[in-house]
Scaffold this motif. Structure first.
Motif, PDB file in Angstrom:
ATOM      1  N   ALA A   1       0.829  -1.207   0.000  1.00  0.00           N
ATOM      2  CA  ALA A   1       0.000   0.000   0.000  1.00  0.00           C
ATOM      3  C   ALA A   1       0.862   1.255   0.000  1.00  0.00           C
ATOM      4  O   ALA A   1       0.487   2.285  -0.561  1.00  0.00           O
ATOM      5  N   LEU A   2       2.048   1.176   0.621  1.00  0.00           N
ATOM      6  CA  LEU A   2       2.950   2.325   0.630  1.00  0.00           C
ATOM      7  C   LEU A   2       3.438   2.655  -0.772  1.00  0.00           C
ATOM      8  O   LEU A   2       3.508   3.830  -1.157  1.00  0.00           O
ATOM      9  N   GLN A   3       3.768   1.638  -1.556  1.00  0.00           N
ATOM     10  CA  GLN A   3       4.222   1.881  -2.928  1.00  0.00           C
ATOM     11  C   GLN A   3       3.119   2.527  -3.760  1.00  0.00           C
ATOM     12  O   GLN A   3       3.377   3.451  -4.539  1.00  0.00           O
ATOM     13  N   ALA A   4       1.883   2.055  -3.592  1.00  0.00           N
ATOM     14  CA  ALA A   4       0.768   2.659  -4.328  1.00  0.00           C
ATOM     15  C   ALA A   4       0.587   4.110  -3.919  1.00  0.00           C
ATOM     16  O   ALA A   4       0.358   4.993  -4.762  1.00  0.00           O
ATOM     17  N   ALA A   5       0.700   4.396  -2.611  1.00  0.00           N
ATOM     18  CA  ALA A   5       0.545   5.769  -2.140  1.00  0.00           C
ATOM     19  C   ALA A   5       1.658   6.665  -2.669  1.00  0.00           C
ATOM     20  O   ALA A   5       1.427   7.840  -3.000  1.00  0.00           O
ATOM     21  N   GLN A   6       2.886   6.129  -2.765  1.00  0.00           N
ATOM     22  CA  GLN A   6       3.997   6.922  -3.279  1.00  0.00           C
ATOM     23  C   GLN A   6       3.797   7.281  -4.747  1.00  0.00           C
ATOM     24  O   GLN A   6       4.099   8.396  -5.171  1.00  0.00           O
TER      25      GLN A   6
ATOM     26  N   TRP B   1      -4.154   1.951 -10.113  1.00  0.00           N
ATOM     27  CA  TRP B   1      -4.060   2.715  -8.867  1.00  0.00           C
ATOM     28  C   TRP B   1      -4.670   4.101  -9.015  1.00  0.00           C
ATOM     29  O   TRP B   1      -5.403   4.561  -8.148  1.00  0.00           O
ATOM     30  N   LEU B   2      -4.359   4.767 -10.100  1.00  0.00           N
ATOM     31  CA  LEU B   2      -4.883   6.119 -10.289  1.00  0.00           C
ATOM     32  C   LEU B   2      -6.395   6.105 -10.477  1.00  0.00           C
ATOM     33  O   LEU B   2      -7.097   7.005 -10.000  1.00  0.00           O
TER      34      LEU B   2
ATOM     35  N   GLY C   1      13.397   4.133  -7.281  1.00  0.00           N
ATOM     36  CA  GLY C   1      13.566   2.981  -6.409  1.00  0.00           C
ATOM     37  C   GLY C   1      12.323   2.596  -5.639  1.00  0.00           C
ATOM     38  O   GLY C   1      12.396   1.827  -4.674  1.00  0.00           O
ATOM     39  N   ILE C   2      11.147   3.122  -6.050  1.00  0.00           N
ATOM     40  CA  ILE C   2       9.899   2.739  -5.385  1.00  0.00           C
ATOM     41  C   ILE C   2       9.616   1.262  -5.609  1.00  0.00           C
ATOM     42  O   ILE C   2       9.103   0.561  -4.727  1.00  0.00           O
ATOM     43  N   ALA C   3       9.974   0.755  -6.801  1.00  0.00           N
ATOM     44  CA  ALA C   3       9.812  -0.665  -7.127  1.00  0.00           C
ATOM     45  C   ALA C   3      10.843  -1.021  -8.181  1.00  0.00           C
ATOM     46  O   ALA C   3      11.284  -0.164  -8.969  1.00  0.00           O
TER      47      ALA C   3
END
Length: 388
Positions: A91-96, A141-142, A128-130
């Motif tokens: 969920a953190l990656q999606a929020a970022q 996600w959007l 570097g988020i993923a």
């Protein structure tokens, strides 16, 4: 190996009615319809093999839904929760990624004007988020938060210090009020402006009419036949348009339109005729107001705020003209442009109804409050843009 006997099915009366609605309802999902049919066949004492033949389902499928209904009733016909494949992202990656989409690319040093899903995925991997992220993942996600960073809308920030006072006068006139008093039956509100540079573009190949599965086709290349200006005055409360075409705009063409309207009834003998105009060069400021009242003492010029032509209702009529007459532009010469505009005026006046104007003074106050909050949140940016 012996085959297990078919489970006996004995639905209640209410369950049977529900099953019939599921089995034969036009709005029922296809899979639920088949499951209900299986249960109804089983309730008639038919074997699983016979049900499989009649429904064209596999024998194991028939056995499964028959058994689930026998154990759980109608609730057994629904799909069970499936955990599915574990998510590859947190969920953190999606929020970022969503936070990145809510930033302008220029703020992040990326040489783009707008984000797209592939560009966001690429930037997320660069940060570097993923290690890997697809554009379809970003798009999903959007879409969950209705974020569309690839779209944009233009707007003009209010700089007129008298914006509220000027806008309030216009909105009050639309509500048939002036300086706190209701307008009388012999008082009228006219919205006037010019639509400039309407070109006569003669297409180099005749326009093709639409057909089955085919849109109207307009040739891209054209010959220029000149341009003219269309001046129009719109009676706000009676939905009547008065228009004329001129080679160009200016004080004289505008006053000619004023004379065209004010020389006929009921405006000639009206107590007052309010003319709402923007701050265009042909009717700007006190000189234009004095010129109008000198020619017609019962006329009152009311200016919209600077950069607020959207408050002028004649602009709505111009948008109708643009969509129904001017575009796509295919005229042999300027004479044809003028003829079409005048013919459309007659057609419009025959059936027109006043516009349903819904923007009120309370909406105006809400708008100004939002702009005040925006200014308070971005004081340095607002100060820079005013002084630049």
């Amino acid at each position: 190996m012996p085959v297990a006997p078919a489970r006996p099915i004995s639905p209640t009366t209410s369950e049977r009615e529900r099953l019939k609605k599921m089995a034969y309802g036009h709005k029922t999902e296809y899979r639920l319809r088949l499951r209900a049919q299986v249960v109804l066949h089983a309730a008639r004492g038919r074997s699983n093999a016979r049900i499989a033949r009649e429904t064209s389902l596999h024998l194991d499928t028939v056995r499964r839904w028959r058994g689930r209904f026998a154990e759980q009733g109608l609730a057994g016909l629904t799909d069970r929760n499936r955990p599915g494949r574990p998510s590859a992202f947190t969920a953190l990656q999606a929020a970022q990624v969503k936070a990145l989409a809510c930033q302008l690319p220029v703020e992040t040093g990326v040489p783009l004007s707008r984000w797209s899903c592939p560009e966001l995925a690429r930037e997320a991997m660069a940060r570097g988020i993923a290690t890997f992220m697809s554009a379809s993942t970003v798009r999903r996600w959007l879409a969950a938060d209705a974020l569309k960073p690839w779209q944009h809308r233009s707007w003009i920030f209010i700089t007129d210090p008298d914006f509220r006072a000027r806008a309030e006068r216009v909105l009050d006139l639309y509500a048939r009020t002036w300086q706190g008093q209701r307008l009388g039956k012999d008082e009228y509100v006219i919205s006037a402006d010019e639509k400039t540079s309407i070109q006569a573009r003669c297409r180099c190949h005749p326009t093709l009419a639409p057909g089955q599965a085919r849109a109207m086709r307009v040739n891209h290349t054209y010959g220029r036949g000149g341009a003219l200006a269309y001046l129009a005055a719109y009676d706000v409360h009676h939905a009547k348009v008065f228009g004329r075409t001129e080679p160009r705009t200016g004080i004289e063409p505008f006053m000619t339109l004023v004379t065209q309207v004010m020389s006929q009834e009921p405006y000639a003998s009206a107590k007052r005729v309010f003319r709402i105009v923007d701050s265009g060069s042909s009717h700007r400021g006190k000189k234009a107001a004095d010129r109008l009242i000198t020619a017609f003492p019962n006329a009152v010029m009311v200016h919209t705020p600077i950069h607020a032509s959207w408050l002028n209702q004649v602009e709505i009529y111009f948008s109708v003209v643009q969509r129904k007459v001017v575009s796509p532009n295919d005229f042999t010469d300027l004479a044809q442009v003028g003829d079409w505009l005048r013919a459309f005026e007659d057609r419009y006046n025959a059936t027109a109804q006043p516009f349903q104007w819904k923007f009120t003074t309370s909406d105006l106050d809400d708008l100004l409050a939002r702009l005040d909050r925006h200014t308070a949140d971005h004081p340095e940016e607002f100060s820079f843009r005013l002084t630049a």
